[in-house]
Design an enzyme around this catalytic site. Structure first.
Site, mmCIF file in Angstrom:
data_model
loop_
_atom_site.group_PDB
_atom_site.id
_atom_site.type_symbol
_atom_site.label_atom_id
_atom_site.label_comp_id
_atom_site.label_asym_id
_atom_site.label_seq_id
_atom_site.Cartn_x
_atom_site.Cartn_y
_atom_site.Cartn_z
ATOM 1 C CB SER A 17 5.738 -2.099 11.855
ATOM 2 O OG SER A 17 5.278 -0.702 12.122
ATOM 3 N N GLY A 66 2.866 1.996 10.763
ATOM 4 C CA GLY A 66 3.783 3.211 10.379
ATOM 5 C C GLY A 66 4.659 3.597 11.939
ATOM 6 C CG ASN A 79 -1.790 1.300 1.423
ATOM 7 O OD1 ASN A 79 -1.729 2.082 0.563
ATOM 8 N ND2 ASN A 79 -2.547 1.316 2.671
ATOM 9 C CD GLU A 109 -3.033 5.298 6.993
ATOM 10 O OE1 GLU A 109 -2.898 5.298 5.747
ATOM 11 O OE2 GLU A 109 -2.080 4.669 7.533
ATOM 12 C CD GLU A 115 -3.219 -2.544 7.294
ATOM 13 O OE1 GLU A 115 -1.997 -2.633 6.664
ATOM 14 O OE2 GLU A 115 -3.602 -1.545 7.170
ATOM 15 C CG HIS A 165 -5.813 1.633 5.312
ATOM 16 N ND1 HIS A 165 -5.303 2.486 6.327
ATOM 17 C CD2 HIS A 165 -4.669 0.631 5.171
ATOM 18 C CE1 HIS A 165 -3.913 2.475 6.618
ATOM 19 N NE2 HIS A 165 -3.536 1.163 5.807
ATOM 20 C CE LYS A 200 -0.349 3.028 4.723
ATOM 21 N NZ LYS A 200 -0.018 3.087 6.250
HETATM 22 P P1 13P Z 1 3.296 0.323 7.772
HETATM 23 O O1 13P Z 1 3.717 -1.221 7.053
HETATM 24 O O2 13P Z 1 3.949 1.448 7.007
HETATM 25 O O3 13P Z 1 3.160 0.065 8.885
HETATM 26 O O4 13P Z 1 1.701 0.319 7.009
HETATM 27 C C1 13P Z 1 0.983 -0.590 7.386
HETATM 28 C C2 13P Z 1 -0.247 -0.294 6.450
HETATM 29 O O5 13P Z 1 -1.038 0.693 6.850
HETATM 30 C C3 13P Z 1 -0.620 -0.828 5.045
HETATM 31 O O6 13P Z 1 -1.941 -0.656 4.810
#
Ligand code: 13P
Length: 249
Positions: free
Chosen positions: A209, A169, A9, A95, A163, A93, A11
């Site tokens: 992560s 992150g 992803n 976010e 997740e 997601h 983002k």
């Molecule tokens: P990270 O791997 O940067 O922690 O992000 C995970 C994520 O949100 C994938 O959708």
């Protein structure tokens, strides 16, 4: 046998210059690669499908609208995503649940829209740190699963990504026991609702992560069928070892 899936992803990262990462990733794939799905920002969807044409890498979007077309400024529909040649779309997601106030009902409606356009939905669920601290993780996950998944789920049209929000992150990763507990719980919940055949066939990804350094032990967990990777999917040199680790399972 469930498919193994390494999904990236990107983002809100990536411009045309990032397409070289897709070339590098494609040339460095292991002999028997798992399924690899890269989800760039929507501006790159068409070019990403061109760039990966002839390679096993598949392309996905990061969201879609519930409607196929209409007066929804700034949104893209599942039909448009499919038109780009993409095969997948990430939905729900954390976010988007957070910054765009998306509810389980929204995610469910978007999942139906994705299916109608022939896309595979990667449906995301996960608890916050406060919910984990309050021992609510399994209740939260169960509720999100019940609310976000339509009844017509099957192993071809849907992938589930767990997740934990506090692991995204942050460099903080749940213990292997915590990952196993949640993935086993999800598997049991899916079997209960959709029956053993579909429940056992749905791929479950872990996200939060994931790096080359922790991928091997995470992929060894029984009900982990791959990963949804953020930061470490942006560069082929970081993502390729994760793909290679998954290829061994
Ligand atoms: P990270 O791997 O940067 O922690 O992000 C995970 C994520 O949100 C994938 O959708």
């Amino acid at each position: 046998m469930r498919p193994k899936i390494a999904a990236g992803n990107w983002k809100m990262n990536g411009t045309a210059a990032s397409l070289t990462e897709l070339h590098s990733l494609a040339t460095g794939l292991p002999e028997n690669p798992p399924q690899v799905v890269i989800c760039p920002p929507s501006t790159l969807l068409f070019r990403a499908t061109d760039a990966t044409h002839g390679s096993p890498i598949q392309i996905g979007a990061q969201d879609c609208h519930t409607e196929g077309a209409g007066a929804y400024t700034g949104d893209i529909s599942a039909t448009m995503v499919a038109d780009s040649g993409a095969t997948h779309v990430i939905l729900g997601h954390s976010e988007r649940r957070d910054a765009h106030r998306e509810t389980d009902a929204d995610v469910q409606a978007k999942t139906c829209a994705a299916w109608a356009a022939g896309l595979t939905a990667i449906v995301c669920i996960g608890e916050s740190e406060a919910q984990r601290d309050a021992d609510q993780t399994l209740d939260v996950i169960g509720g999100q699963l019940d609310g976000s998944l339509p009844d017509a789920v099957d192993a071809e049209n849907t992938v589930i990504a767990y997740e934990p929000i506090w692991a995204i992150g942050t460099g903080k990763v749940p213990s292997i026991a915590q990952i196993k507990e949640v993935h086993d719980f999800i598997r049991a919940r899916l079997i209960k609702r959709f029956g053993a055949e579909i429940g056992n066939a749905l791929p479950l990804l872990y996200g939060g992560s994931v790096k080359a350094a922790n991928a091997v032990e995470i992929f060894a967990v029984e009900n982990v069928d791959g990963a949804l990777v953020g930061g470490a999917s942006l560069k082929a040199e970081d993502f390729a070892p994760i793909v290679a680790a998954l290829a061994q399972y």
